[in-house]
Design an enzyme around this catalytic site. Structure first.
Site, PDB file in Angstrom:
ATOM      1  N   PRO A 170     -31.198 -18.696  25.490  1.00 34.21           N
ATOM      2  CA  PRO A 170     -30.799 -20.076  25.857  1.00 34.21           C
ATOM      3  C   PRO A 170     -31.894 -21.068  26.098  1.00 34.21           C
ATOM      4  O   PRO A 170     -33.092 -20.726  25.839  1.00 34.21           O
ATOM      5  CB  PRO A 170     -30.014 -19.705  27.505  1.00 34.21           C
ATOM      6  CG  PRO A 170     -31.079 -18.407  27.883  1.00 34.21           C
ATOM      7  CD  PRO A 170     -31.524 -17.720  26.743  1.00 34.21           C
ATOM      8  N   GLU A 241     -25.809 -25.043  13.354  1.00 35.53           N
ATOM      9  CA  GLU A 241     -25.043 -26.229  13.724  1.00 35.53           C
ATOM     10  C   GLU A 241     -26.169 -27.294  14.429  1.00 35.53           C
ATOM     11  O   GLU A 241     -26.651 -26.782  15.333  1.00 35.53           O
ATOM     12  CB  GLU A 241     -23.950 -26.205  15.009  1.00 35.53           C
ATOM     13  CG  GLU A 241     -22.823 -25.405  14.492  1.00 35.53           C
ATOM     14  CD  GLU A 241     -21.708 -25.630  15.400  1.00 35.53           C
ATOM     15  OE1 GLU A 241     -21.543 -26.548  15.974  1.00 35.53           O
ATOM     16  OE2 GLU A 241     -21.165 -24.470  15.779  1.00 35.53           O
ATOM     17  N   CYS A 275     -23.825 -33.607  20.205  1.00 33.29           N
ATOM     18  CA  CYS A 275     -24.024 -33.750  18.603  1.00 33.29           C
ATOM     19  C   CYS A 275     -22.804 -34.693  18.014  1.00 33.29           C
ATOM     20  O   CYS A 275     -22.912 -35.193  17.294  1.00 33.29           O
ATOM     21  CB  CYS A 275     -24.410 -32.653  18.105  1.00 33.29           C
ATOM     22  SG  CYS A 275     -23.681 -31.319  18.822  1.00 33.29           S
ATOM     23  N   GLU A 370     -30.626 -40.040  15.272  1.00 33.42           N
ATOM     24  CA  GLU A 370     -29.800 -39.405  16.600  1.00 33.42           C
ATOM     25  C   GLU A 370     -30.404 -39.875  17.810  1.00 33.42           C
ATOM     26  O   GLU A 370     -31.442 -39.745  18.017  1.00 33.42           O
ATOM     27  CB  GLU A 370     -29.642 -38.071  16.417  1.00 33.42           C
ATOM     28  CG  GLU A 370     -28.749 -37.167  17.411  1.00 33.42           C
ATOM     29  CD  GLU A 370     -28.498 -35.885  17.378  1.00 33.42           C
ATOM     30  OE1 GLU A 370     -27.272 -35.285  17.185  1.00 33.42           O
ATOM     31  OE2 GLU A 370     -29.415 -35.230  17.028  1.00 33.42           O
TER      32      GLU A 370
HETATM   33  P1  ADP Z   1     -33.098 -29.135  22.034  1.00 31.08           P
HETATM   34  O1  ADP Z   1     -34.181 -29.135  22.700  1.00 31.08           O
HETATM   35  O2  ADP Z   1     -32.638 -30.534  21.606  1.00 31.08           O
HETATM   36  O3  ADP Z   1     -32.071 -28.274  22.632  1.00 31.08           O
HETATM   37  P2  ADP Z   1     -34.167 -27.445  19.891  1.00 31.08           P
HETATM   38  O4  ADP Z   1     -33.650 -27.398  18.618  1.00 31.08           O
HETATM   39  O5  ADP Z   1     -35.564 -27.982  20.214  1.00 31.08           O
HETATM   40  O6  ADP Z   1     -33.011 -28.529  20.547  1.00 31.08           O
HETATM   41  O7  ADP Z   1     -33.778 -26.070  20.775  1.00 31.08           O
HETATM   42  C1  ADP Z   1     -32.503 -25.493  20.751  1.00 31.08           C
HETATM   43  C2  ADP Z   1     -32.863 -24.197  21.027  1.00 31.08           C
HETATM   44  O8  ADP Z   1     -33.762 -23.605  19.841  1.00 31.08           O
HETATM   45  C3  ADP Z   1     -33.716 -23.662  22.232  1.00 31.08           C
HETATM   46  O9  ADP Z   1     -33.209 -22.692  22.819  1.00 31.08           O
HETATM   47  C4  ADP Z   1     -35.019 -23.694  21.636  1.00 31.08           C
HETATM   48  O10 ADP Z   1     -35.905 -23.056  22.654  1.00 31.08           O
HETATM   49  C5  ADP Z   1     -34.939 -22.890  20.570  1.00 31.08           C
HETATM   50  N1  ADP Z   1     -36.108 -23.024  19.642  1.00 31.08           N
HETATM   51  C6  ADP Z   1     -36.927 -24.082  19.573  1.00 31.08           C
HETATM   52  N2  ADP Z   1     -37.902 -23.676  18.553  1.00 31.08           N
HETATM   53  C7  ADP Z   1     -37.490 -22.401  18.179  1.00 31.08           C
HETATM   54  C8  ADP Z   1     -37.845 -21.618  16.981  1.00 31.08           C
HETATM   55  N3  ADP Z   1     -39.023 -22.054  16.149  1.00 31.08           N
HETATM   56  N4  ADP Z   1     -37.395 -20.674  16.677  1.00 31.08           N
HETATM   57  C9  ADP Z   1     -36.453 -20.324  17.137  1.00 31.08           C
HETATM   58  N5  ADP Z   1     -35.698 -21.118  18.279  1.00 31.08           N
HETATM   59  C10 ADP Z   1     -36.387 -22.270  18.516  1.00 31.08           C
END
Ligand code: ADP
Length: 520
Positions: A170, A241, A275, A370
């Site tokens: 999460p 997504e 989104c 965005e």
């Molecule tokens: P936001 O911070 O706007 O929710 P992110 O794309 O940064 O969007 O994060 C979405 C999810 O992806 C979060 O749970 C985050 O911890 C995770 N996340 C961030 N970097 C990575 C990565 N390199 N690989 C897999 N999951 C990641």
């Protein structure tokens, strides 16, 4: 994105968006332990997959009840972690759980049922085939903070029904909601079928590398690309997504009051951190003035804490401030809002912008990037065709809306907009309808949640073919003889379109002559 200092000394810290008060820390998972978690989930998943689908549906109903029984705790956690107002926490996060379970428990068994494709008895005598939807296995579920309950459940429900196990990473901004859902899952499924791993991106990355069979990701474009690369390296499918910059097109025959109220909700629900939030409005000259004025008036009436919450993260607040500053510098007028609220926490006033005479209406960050906040630019366009062109001039394409009293015109315009979901006279609410695909085009990603299409990544097709034939050999087995070549040529001729009658008769004669030779 994880904020500096959010994760330290093995725990996720964080502060309440509404007043910046510190939250009780939550233990983080060391990235080195994630692969062990994947193994534990796999063991539980294999036992779960052995249950029949009705059994899994029965368990899913219990899981629904266990989640919904935690409604008050979830609503409190949503308020604490991401600042969600109570009305939104119940209506957008907790309540849809019930329809989601009804859909998957009701339709799921049939959607997952095997089917037997017809095999031609002449070509394949004695053979029978069945195509099943086998569970994909262990799914890595990586989720954002904006809908910390509804987004993960949209995948957890069909995944568990299909026989998958889930390793769930999460958002580091919403670990407490995840713990409540994981506790509900443990109550029904035991300790290992759904396991949460907490932390920042490195923990998410470790889950993809840890031996999972598919990745379901919702989040930003930048992270989505990293996830797509990591999934490609692991040779597993990924559903992505990503963001959006939704357009609303207000045609000259729109009901201005309904459009203003609907677009207000579409833009300001979850304080724009959605989104599928309306982030661009294109209105035709006949209605644009009245519409913008009414939208600004309604936005000015929204009450903090009740109708809208604070921004969930400091980064998000900074983006909103940057976009509004860029709009001011670019010659835009602020019809309402345009400032932080004078109170502790991360509050920003609902904001409506219109371009001034010399404004950079096509290039301003508030129109192009965005925002993910309570900011909506309203732009006048000369006609329907330019409204469609403007709506499509975006790198994103998640959802969109068209506002008109002429429903046939609305549908016609809707089909010309490049987006995964287009709604006539409403916006964005369809994510709560489990039978409809939620998906996008371009930078909004190619993932699909909800609807039967969601099963394409959560399951894999498995074909089982049983040959009951007792003959010692098949026509096409070795040795290859001149008679077999003649059979191949004759059958190809007979099955070809456009061959004349004489040619076909000749082929038939050749075939009949070759057959006995082949079996000699
Ligand atoms: P936001 O911070 O706007 O929710 P992110 O794309 O940064 O969007 O994060 C979405 C999810 O992806 C979060 O749970 C985050 O911890 C995770 N996340 C961030 N970097 C990575 C990565 N390199 N690989 C897999 N999951 C990641």
């Amino acid at each position: 994105m994880a904020e500096q200092g959010l994760i330290r000394e093995g725990a996720i810290h964080g502060t309440r968006p509404s007043d910046d008060e510190p939250l009780e820390p939550v233990a983080a998972t060391p990235p080195g332990e994630v692969a062990t978690v994947v193994d534990a989930v796999r063991a539980a998943q294999q036992a779960h997959a052995a249950r029949d689908v009705e059994d899994r549906a029965r368990l899913l109903r219990r899981f629904r009840d266990a989640v919904m029984a935690r409604g008050d705790a979830l609503v409190a956690a949503l308020g604490d972690e991401v600042g969600k107002p109570e009305a939104e926490a119940w209506l957008h996060e907790v309540m849809p759980t019930s329809a989601l379970a009804s859909y998957w428990c009701g339709e799921g068994p049939e959607l997952l049922a095997a089917h037997e494709p017809h095999l031609d008895g002449l070509d394949y005598p004695g053979k029978r085939a069945v195509v099943e939807r086998a569970p994909r296995g262990v799914v890595a579920l990586i989720t954002p903070w904006n809908f910390p309950v509804a987004i993960p459940l949209r995948t957890l429900f069909p995944a568990l029904l299909a026989g998958d196990g889930v390793v769930w990473k999460p958002s580091e901004h919403a670990p407490r909601c995840a713990n409540l859902i994981a506790e509900a899952a443990r109550e029904v499924y035991g300790p290992d079928l759904v396991r949460v791993v907490h932390g920042a991106g490195d923990v998410g990355a470790a889950s993809i590398k840890g031996g999972v069979d598919a990745v379901i990701f919702t989040g930003s474009v930048a992270t989505g690309k990293k996830v797509a690369h990591a999934a490609a390296d692991a040779l597993v499918p990924a559903s992505l997504e990503l963001g959006g910059k939704d357009a609303a097109v207000v045609l000259d025959d729109a009901d201005v009051e309904r459009a203003a109220r609907g677009i207000l909700w579409g833009a300001m629900a979850n304080v724009g951190q959605n989104c599928a939030a309306v982030e661009r409005v294109y209105a035709l000259p006949k209605v644009s003035g009245a519409f913008a004025e009414r939208l600004a008036a309604l936005a000015g009436e929204l009450r903090p804490g009740r109708d809208f919450g604070p921004l969930a993260t400091a980064d998000q607040l900074a983006t909103v401030e940057r976009h509004v500053a860029a709009a001011r510098e670019g010659g835009w007028r602020v019809l309402t809002g345009g400032h932080r609220l004078d109170r502790a926490g991360r509050w920003y006033a609902p904001t409506v912008l219109t371009p001034g005479e010399a404004a950079d209406a096509e290039t301003n960050p508030a129109v192009v990037e965005e925002t993910f906040g309570p900011v909506v630019p309203v732009m006048e366009v000369p006609d329907e065709a330019s409204a469609i062109a403007a709506a499509n001039a975006s790198s994103y394409g998640l959802t969109a809306s068209v506002w008109t009293r002429n429903l046939a015109r609305g549908e016609r315009v809707a089909r010309q907009i490049a987006a995964g979901v287009v709604v006539v006279n409403n916006h964005g609410f369809t994510g709560a309808i489990p039978s409809l695909p939620w998906t996008g085009v371009r930078a909004s990603g190619y993932g699909v949640t909800n609807s039967p299409h969601a099963l394409d990544v959560l399951t894999r097709p498995r074909a089982i073919v049983v040959d009951a034939r007792r003959a010692k050999r098949e026509l096409w087995w070795h040795p290859y003889t001149p008679a077999l070549v003649r059979i191949g040529r004759a059958m190809s001729t007979l099955r070809r379109g456009g061959a004349g009658l004489v040619t076909k008769l000749r082929a038939l004669v050749a075939l009949l002559a070759a057959f006995p030779k082949r079996w000699r």
